[in-house]
Structures are given as C-alpha cells and as structure tokens.
Motif scaffolding. Structure first.
Motif, PDB file in Angstrom:
ATOM      1  N   TYR A 243      34.955  12.006   8.852  1.00 42.91           N
ATOM      2  CA  TYR A 243      35.659  12.127   9.851  1.00 42.91           C
ATOM      3  C   TYR A 243      34.554  10.913  10.990  1.00 42.91           C
ATOM      4  O   TYR A 243      33.568  10.415   9.838  1.00 42.91           O
ATOM      5  N   GLY A 244      35.854  10.077  11.806  1.00 39.84           N
ATOM      6  CA  GLY A 244      34.652   9.308  12.727  1.00 39.84           C
ATOM      7  C   GLY A 244      35.056   8.721  13.561  1.00 39.84           C
ATOM      8  O   GLY A 244      36.221  10.008  14.689  1.00 39.84           O
TER       9      GLY A 244
ATOM     10  N   SER B 141      37.748   4.118  12.330  1.00 36.43           N
ATOM     11  CA  SER B 141      36.218   3.871  11.694  1.00 36.43           C
ATOM     12  C   SER B 141      35.576   5.122  11.468  1.00 36.43           C
ATOM     13  O   SER B 141      34.854   6.223  11.768  1.00 36.43           O
ATOM     14  N   ILE B 142      34.371   4.742  10.516  1.00 37.69           N
ATOM     15  CA  ILE B 142      33.584   5.865   9.628  1.00 37.69           C
ATOM     16  C   ILE B 142      31.693   5.786  10.072  1.00 37.69           C
ATOM     17  O   ILE B 142      32.014   4.501  10.169  1.00 37.69           O
TER      18      ILE B 142
ATOM     19  N   LEU C 213      28.709  13.400  10.005  1.00 40.30           N
ATOM     20  CA  LEU C 213      29.154  12.309   9.506  1.00 40.30           C
ATOM     21  C   LEU C 213      29.316  10.973  10.069  1.00 40.30           C
ATOM     22  O   LEU C 213      28.926  10.299   9.491  1.00 40.30           O
ATOM     23  N   ALA C 214      29.650  10.651  11.038  1.00 39.61           N
ATOM     24  CA  ALA C 214      29.416   9.529  11.844  1.00 39.61           C
ATOM     25  C   ALA C 214      28.754   8.981  12.469  1.00 39.61           C
ATOM     26  O   ALA C 214      28.702   7.960  12.579  1.00 39.61           O
TER      27      ALA C 214
ATOM     28  N   PRO D  53      25.769  14.557   5.237  1.00 39.72           N
ATOM     29  CA  PRO D  53      26.261  15.946   4.570  1.00 39.72           C
ATOM     30  C   PRO D  53      26.892  16.580   5.304  1.00 39.72           C
ATOM     31  O   PRO D  53      25.553  17.740   5.357  1.00 39.72           O
ATOM     32  N   LEU D  54      27.738  17.722   5.004  1.00 37.90           N
ATOM     33  CA  LEU D  54      28.038  19.035   5.577  1.00 37.90           C
ATOM     34  C   LEU D  54      28.122  19.586   4.188  1.00 37.90           C
ATOM     35  O   LEU D  54      29.027  19.261   3.182  1.00 37.90           O
ATOM     36  N   ILE D  55      27.395  21.043   4.203  1.00 39.63           N
ATOM     37  CA  ILE D  55      28.187  21.650   3.014  1.00 39.63           C
ATOM     38  C   ILE D  55      28.826  23.379   3.879  1.00 39.63           C
ATOM     39  O   ILE D  55      27.786  23.506   4.466  1.00 39.63           O
ATOM     40  N   GLU D  56      29.614  23.439   2.913  1.00 38.56           N
ATOM     41  CA  GLU D  56      30.437  24.772   3.225  1.00 38.56           C
ATOM     42  C   GLU D  56      30.723  26.161   2.777  1.00 38.56           C
ATOM     43  O   GLU D  56      30.948  25.566   1.400  1.00 38.56           O
ATOM     44  N   VAL D  57      31.335  27.288   2.948  1.00 45.29           N
ATOM     45  CA  VAL D  57      31.240  27.942   2.373  1.00 45.29           C
ATOM     46  C   VAL D  57      30.100  28.608   0.986  1.00 45.29           C
ATOM     47  O   VAL D  57      30.669  28.490  -0.335  1.00 45.29           O
TER      48      VAL D  57
END
Length: 335
Positions: free
Chosen positions: A141-142, A146-147, A284-285, A290-294
């Motif tokens: 995502y950004g 841009s990121i 993120l941007a 970072p994200l960790i899911e589930v």
C-alpha cells in the motif's frame, strides 16, 4: 510512550527517534497523508525491520525457553477463508501427477514397469499472496502512486511485479514478541464485530498483563476471532481490529511489526470516511512496519504467554506484495 529497553541497540534507537510520528496532530485521521522517507537511506526497502540487529537477535535467543514451542500459523486447504471481495483468487491445489495416472498415461522415457514400481505424486497450487498466515510487504500500500521511501509506480513497478520492497527483500524475523489479548481483557471469547481498538485499550491491556512494548518488538493482537475459523462468515466479516490511532501508538511505543488473528489487522469496515484502509496505509506507507495477518493465537493465549521469542520467514517471492509465513513462538524464560 513506553520507554524502549535499555538493552536495545543504540544505533537503532537513534534512528527510531528520527522516524516516529510524534508531530502528527491528528493520528486518528487517514486523510491527506504522504509516504514517509526512510531514516535508513534512499535504498532502504525493509523499513522497521532494520531494528533487528545481531545484538537484538542474540538477546532473544538467550532469553527463550526452547522446550516449549507454539505454532502460530493456519493450514491451507480448498475452501479456506481468504480475501476475495474484489476479485482475488481463492486457494486451489490440484494433482499434476498420481501413481495410477502415471501408469495410465505414461511418463516420457520411462518404461511402464518402472511407473508401476515407483509411485510418484506431484501437485501445483494457485492463490493470492495474502492468503492464510502471511506478511504484508512495504509495496502493498502507498499514496498517490508511491510507496514507503518514495519508490514510485512509474519508476519501480514492472509488468509482473514491483522491483523494490518485495518479499524477497525481507530478512528472517527473530525478535521479541508480545501478545495483547484484548478478548481476555474484555472477558469475552471474541471481540464484537467492528470493535475498534484504541490507544487507551492498548495501555489498559499492557497494564493488565504486566508487559511493556520495547523497541523492535513484534506486537500480536488477539481479538479471539480465530475461534470462528474456518467459518468464512463468522471469522471474516466485519472484523474487530486496530484503529489508526492505536497503530500509531504501537509504533511510537516501539513496535517493529504488528500482527493479528484477523484478515486485516484493522477494524473493518473502516470507520474513517477519508481512508478505506487507514491502518494498512499508515503502517506500510508511513511507518515502514510490515503487517502479519491470519495468526492463530489461541494456544498462546490459553497458556497466558505474553512475552516470547518470535521467529518467522517468508518465501523469497521476488517483488511480491505479500508472502505465506510460518511463524512460531518460544516463551521467554521466567526470571
């Protein structure tokens, strides 16, 4: 703000002081935001993962009880809940070779007697890279094309994948982890639909569990939603999760990575009229986190393990915006 551990690497702490978002006058709003410039230089593609150092990894390994391990991942299977709302593909697996099929159809250059003797199986799979237990990378995502760290779609995105900030750039994760069990805090099996976790909730949970966030931590958020897994409707729809203000608070307290037991980490649908995914875009941007899911946090929560060594590694998928992750936790030894 929670004071970082005095054991934290001094260089990382110095950089952290320059990269926090204390000047944000309204951390609750996702409107009018821009991507952040990394304090680690113009070529940086891993953001806050730079907080991991040889010293921090050694400290984690020195503190764990290796006799107990918790697997925090889910398994992959046809029909599993996954993000398909806007057309991304579900998980699929199929056989490419079976023992009887090899005999029936033959294998090039292999005698039939050999195929009858050797039972060979093979398979293939397809899925969205954000399926099951997975990590979101900094190109996911950004803002405005841009990121994080000012990489742009025009200059850094090819016809197949991003040329920067993908899963192939992410180092294996060895860090202190903490669990924030918000379901237990509220005395429920699962937080209600769309519950928005606030900074005040975070501080209350930390106090109740007697833990602190330190610089470079992996912070895991339990909503209890995994108790509904794999019922796609009960688990996936209208999830409880972090508000943007809570995400900002976690990062400013020291979090390197934020994860949860839901599909999206954040409160869903978004309560922010100006941003349909304010936590993702912030982490993120803007924060380079970072994200960790589930994540399956149930066994960890049942054992009341709130501080642990967190270990994980993603697949080195070049340029990918996400990757399956196999994380596990070892409790910290009791003093």
């Amino acid at each position: 703000m929670v004071t970082p551990s005095p054991k934290s690497d001094t260089r990382a702490a110095s950089v952290e002081q320059r990269s926090t978002h204390m000047a944000d006058n309204n951390p609750s709003s996702g409107a009018g935001r821009q991507v952040a410039t990394s304090p680690y230089g113009p070529d940086d593609q891993i953001g806050r993962l730079n907080l991991m150092t040889a010293r921090s990894r050694a400290e984690v390994i020195a503190n764990i009880d290796a006799s107990r391990m918790f697997d925090l991942s889910v398994d992959y299977f046809i029909g599993m809940p996954s993000w398909q709302l806007i057309g991304d593909p579900p998980y699929q697996i199929w056989m490419t070779h079976t023992p009887s099929g090899n005999v029936l159809e033959g294998l090039p250059g292999i005698a039939r007697e050999m195929t009858e003797y050797i039972s060979y199986s093979g398979d293939a799979m397809t899925m969205y890279t954000h399926t099951g237990t997975h990590i979101d990378t900094l190109n996911h995502y950004g803002y405005h094309g841009s990121i994080y760290n000012n990489f742009t779609e025009k200059e850094h995105l090819g016809s197949r994948h991003w040329r920067v900030s993908g899963a192939d750039k992410m180092p294996p994760i060895v860090a202190r982890g903490i669990l924030l069990d918000f379901a237990a805090l509220r005395g429920v099996d699962m937080l209600p639909d769309r519950y928005g976790i606030t900074p005040e909730d975070v501080e209350e949970c930390l106090a109740a569990q007697g833990v602190e966030i330190r610089l470079g931590d992996v912070v895991l958020v339990r909503t209890g939603r995994m108790r509904a897994w794999p019922d796609a409707e009960q688990w996936g729809e209208n999830p409880p999760g972090l508000t943007r203000a809570a995400a900002v608070h976690l990062v400013e307290s020291g979090a390197m990575i934020v994860g949860s037991d839901t599909m999206c980490v954040e409160q869903g649908p978004s309560a922010d009229p100006d941003n349909y995914t304010p936590v993702h875009t912030y982490l993120l941007a803007e924060a380079g986190a970072p994200l960790i899911e589930v994540l399956d946090l149930e066994e960890l929560a049942e054992s009341r393990v709130y501080e642990f060594g967190f270990f994980a590694a993603c697949l080195r998928l070049r340029g990918a915006t996400g990757s399956p992750l196999r994380p596990w936790a070892f409790p910290y030894r009791q003093e």
